[in-house]
Structure formats: structure tokens, C-alpha cells
Design an enzyme around this catalytic site. Sequence first.
Site, PDB file in Angstrom:
ATOM      1  N   CYS A  67      -0.904  -4.613 -16.241  1.00 31.54           N
ATOM      2  CA  CYS A  67      -1.412  -3.302 -15.823  1.00 31.54           C
ATOM      3  C   CYS A  67      -0.596  -2.780 -14.643  1.00 31.54           C
ATOM      4  O   CYS A  67      -0.065  -3.550 -13.849  1.00 31.54           O
ATOM      5  CB  CYS A  67      -2.873  -3.376 -15.362  1.00 31.54           C
ATOM      6  SG  CYS A  67      -3.854  -4.669 -16.097  1.00 31.54           S
ATOM      7  N   ASP A  68      -0.557  -1.463 -14.537  1.00 30.71           N
ATOM      8  CA  ASP A  68       0.039  -0.857 -13.351  1.00 30.71           C
ATOM      9  C   ASP A  68      -0.584   0.512 -13.112  1.00 30.71           C
ATOM     10  O   ASP A  68      -0.849   1.259 -14.063  1.00 30.71           O
ATOM     11  CB  ASP A  68       1.556  -0.716 -13.485  1.00 30.71           C
ATOM     12  CG  ASP A  68       2.190  -0.380 -12.147  1.00 30.71           C
ATOM     13  OD1 ASP A  68       2.288  -1.297 -11.303  1.00 30.71           O
ATOM     14  OD2 ASP A  68       2.542   0.789 -11.932  1.00 30.71           O
TER      15      ASP A  68
END
Length: 207
Positions: A67-68
Amino acid sequence: MSRPVVLASASPRRRELLAALLDDFAIDAADIAEDLEGDAVDCARQLAYAKAEAVARRSPGALVIGCDTVVFRGLRLYAKPADAAEAAAMLRELRGRPHQVVTAVAVIAPEGAAIDHEISTVLMADLPDPVLEAYAASGRTLDKAGGYAIQHEDVRPVERLEGCYCGVMGLPLWTLYRLLELFGCTPHPPDRRFDRCAACPARPRSP
């Protein structure tokens, strides 16, 4: 679920959110430089995939989640502040103004990969200077893109949200829910744990 699931993040917020979907998963943080340049959505998607890929290389057979999150206003991208002074500068730029938050999620498994993202619009509260300075100095914002966290109810940095609350926190649960289903997983629906997810605009429509 028979195969292991690994979250490629050390974020306690993402760990808490993922626990709404899955009862059992491991943590293995990816050591990826989060350099932000260019389009915010492209940055988030590329970094999410890079994190998942880095962990997948050392976790053969596992399903890995990367995730980012990127905060942006127009062409200006906001990373995690390096110190309290930078956090305060970010908060001054954002307060009283709308901006966007994109969180991308990548899932990599032996049979393939999938990636998606959610974009939310946030109107930051017009925080008074003393509140802003104290918030920045508290150290709680140093690991937060944009220098704030929507869940800090004592400060209430967000005045209005249009989009996915969990996405602004760092992991859009309905988005990940759909990706996990693609790989044969049976995640719990997130509204079982969080009431706010029942009204989330990212929630899949019923047939």
C-alpha cells in the site's frame, strides 16, 4: 484461507484496518524509498506495487499486500514530514483548503498481481496557530503523509470528507476486499468491524 497473507507495511494503522478483513496475516515491511515525483496517482500505484513485489520475492507462495498513500493539492505532492517544522509548514499550506488523498493497494500472488486505488477529497479544518503548532510538535504527524491523520479526534484536522475514510487512514478496505476476492480469498466485509464502512462510497453495489 490456506496460504499465508503478508502485509508489506509496518504501519499500525494498516495492521488495524487489515484485521477487519482477515483473521490471520503476517507483517513484513518493505524497505522502499518513497520518492514522490510526477503524478500523485502514478506515484501511489508504483510504490504500492514496489512494496508488494519486494516482499513477495522473499515470501514465495504467499499473497502479499502493498500500500501507499499520497496527499496532493493540484501538482503539489506531500510526503511524510521529516520533522516538526516541515509538518507545521504542510499543515499551514493545507488548513482551510481542500486537497486529495490517494491510497493505492497492490496484491501479488504466485498466479499474478492486481492493483487498484481510491481517491478522496478532504477539506482540512482551519486549525488555529496554537493548535497547529502543538499538533506538529507532538511528533504524531511525522509518519503521516501530509502531516496529519484523519483519526486524530482530539485535534479534528479534517472538517469534511468526500470518499473513503479508511483510504485516508492508509488502507481502503472495500478496495482491498475486492482485490482479495480476485485471488480466491474470503475476507470479512469491513462493515462488520467498522460502522463507517457501511456508507463508504467505495462499497460494492449490490447486484
